[in-house]
Every structure is written in structure tokens, then in C-alpha cells.
Design an enzyme around this catalytic site. Structure first.
Site, short mmCIF file in Angstrom:
data_model
loop_
_atom_site.label_atom_id
_atom_site.label_comp_id
_atom_site.label_asym_id
_atom_site.label_seq_id
_atom_site.Cartn_x
_atom_site.Cartn_y
_atom_site.Cartn_z
N GLY A 48 -7.94 -8.02 5.95
CA GLY A 48 -7.16 -8.17 4.73
C GLY A 48 -5.76 -7.68 5.02
CB CYS A 96 -5.13 0.87 7.49
SG CYS A 96 -3.77 0.10 6.59
CG LEU A 97 -3.87 -4.60 10.30
CD1 LEU A 97 -3.40 -5.96 9.78
CD2 LEU A 97 -4.27 -4.71 11.76
CG HIS A 138 -8.03 -1.04 2.61
ND1 HIS A 138 -8.37 -0.05 3.51
CD2 HIS A 138 -6.81 -1.50 3.03
CE1 HIS A 138 -7.40 0.07 4.42
NE2 HIS A 138 -6.45 -0.80 4.15
CD GLU A 139 -5.93 -5.32 2.37
OE1 GLU A 139 -4.72 -5.03 2.31
OE2 GLU A 139 -6.63 -5.12 3.38
CG HIS A 142 -2.29 -1.60 1.65
ND1 HIS A 142 -1.58 -0.69 2.39
CD2 HIS A 142 -3.35 -1.95 2.42
CE1 HIS A 142 -2.17 -0.51 3.57
NE2 HIS A 142 -3.25 -1.25 3.61
ZN ZN Z 1 -4.67 -1.31 5.08
#
Ligand code: ZN
Length: 162
Positions: A48, A96-97, A138-139, A142
């Protein structure tokens, strides 16, 4: 176009993204942002991605097709909100990226109901459970300036194990 992923402590990751207004829906600019999000997500092996991670402080995120609830395409959520549909929270490992090489266990609601718009302005209402529910929570975090490390327990790094 594949974009650079911004990483902690980039300030934009800590801002609440602004809502997309109705007159932005279906515009070439928004379609480009949607394409960039999806291309970047796959290029970086994410499940995501949220717009602030590529430097756009707006309420848009994407979920990879293999993790979309009951859909076979990438899921793009505009101005998404969710409510819990079960009282049960389950703990699961997340990364997480935007926080590379860091992992930890995060408690998320097992089942949620999501309301959002698609890129053409169509209203989406659906339930998600288990892993897709985790990715969406999670998204959406963000989009509100929250990172998983704010909630995680048993945080560990993989870049200093060797
Ligand atoms: Zn993330």
C-alpha cells in the site's frame, strides 16, 4: 512515474493531508498522481502507499491488487474514512516504505467498514477484514500524519543485525 519515497523524519509525513475537493476528481492532475502512486508502490514492493509518502499532502492512498478486499484491481481510496466493525484487535507485524529497515507489532481492528471515493468520484463503501483491513488502517494513518512506529511494540531494525 516512479517517485522517490520520503522517509522519516520528513515533515510532510507528519502532516494531515488535505481532502480532495469535488472539482479535482477525474482531472488529469489527479489521474497522474494516482498512476504515480501505483507505479511507485509496485516499484518499491509495497502493499500500500499514501500520497504524503511521495510528497503530496492530500487524502489519497492505494492498496495493491492482491490485498484489496474482494477486488481484483488496485484499490485507490480518496478521502477515505473507516469505522470499526468488530471490537477485536489483532496484533501483526508491520513495516513501512517510509521507515526503512524497521519492523514492529501493531494492533489493528480485525474488521472495518470503509467509505471513500474512487478517482472518478464514485462513492465506495465496503468492509475489509484481516490483512486488507490492516493495510487500509496503516495507509489512512499516513493520511493523518501517523506512522506505524507511533503505535508499534517490539520494534526492531534489520539493518544492524549483521
Ligand atoms: Zn507506511
Amino acid at each position: 512515474m516512479i517517485k522517490n519515497i520520503l522517509t522519516e523524519p520528513e515533515p510532510i509525513l507528519r502532516q494531515k493531508g488535505r481532502d480532495i475537493s469535488p472539482d479535482e476528481l477525474g482531472t488529469p492532475k489527479l489521474e497522474q498522481l494516482t498512476r504515480d502512486l501505483i507505479a511507485t508502490m509496485y516499484a518499491k514492493d509495497g502493499v500500500g502507499i499514501a500520497a504524503p509518502q511521495i510528497g503530496q499532502s492530500v487524502q489519497i492512498c492505494a492498496i495493491a491488487r492482491e490485498h484489496t478486499p474482494e477486488q481484483k484491481s488496485d484499490l485507490v481510496l480518496i478521502n477515505p474514512v473507516w469505522i470499526k466493525k468488530s471490537l477485536i484487535k489483532v496484533s501483526g507485524e508491520e513495516g513501512c516504505l517510509s521507515v526503512p529497515d524497521v519492523f514492529g507489532k501493531v494492533k489493528r481492528y480485525k474488521k472495518i467498514k470503509v467509505t471513500a471515493l474512487d478517482p472518478h468520484g464514485k462513492k465506495l463503501v465496503f468492509e475489509a477484514a484481516n490483512f486488507p483491513a490492516r493495510v487500509i488502517q496503516h495507509e489512512v494513518d499516513h493520511l493523518n500524519g501517523i506512522l506505524f512506529i507511533d503505535k508499534a511494540k517490539d520494534i526492531y531494525r534489520t539493518d544492524n543485525l549483521l
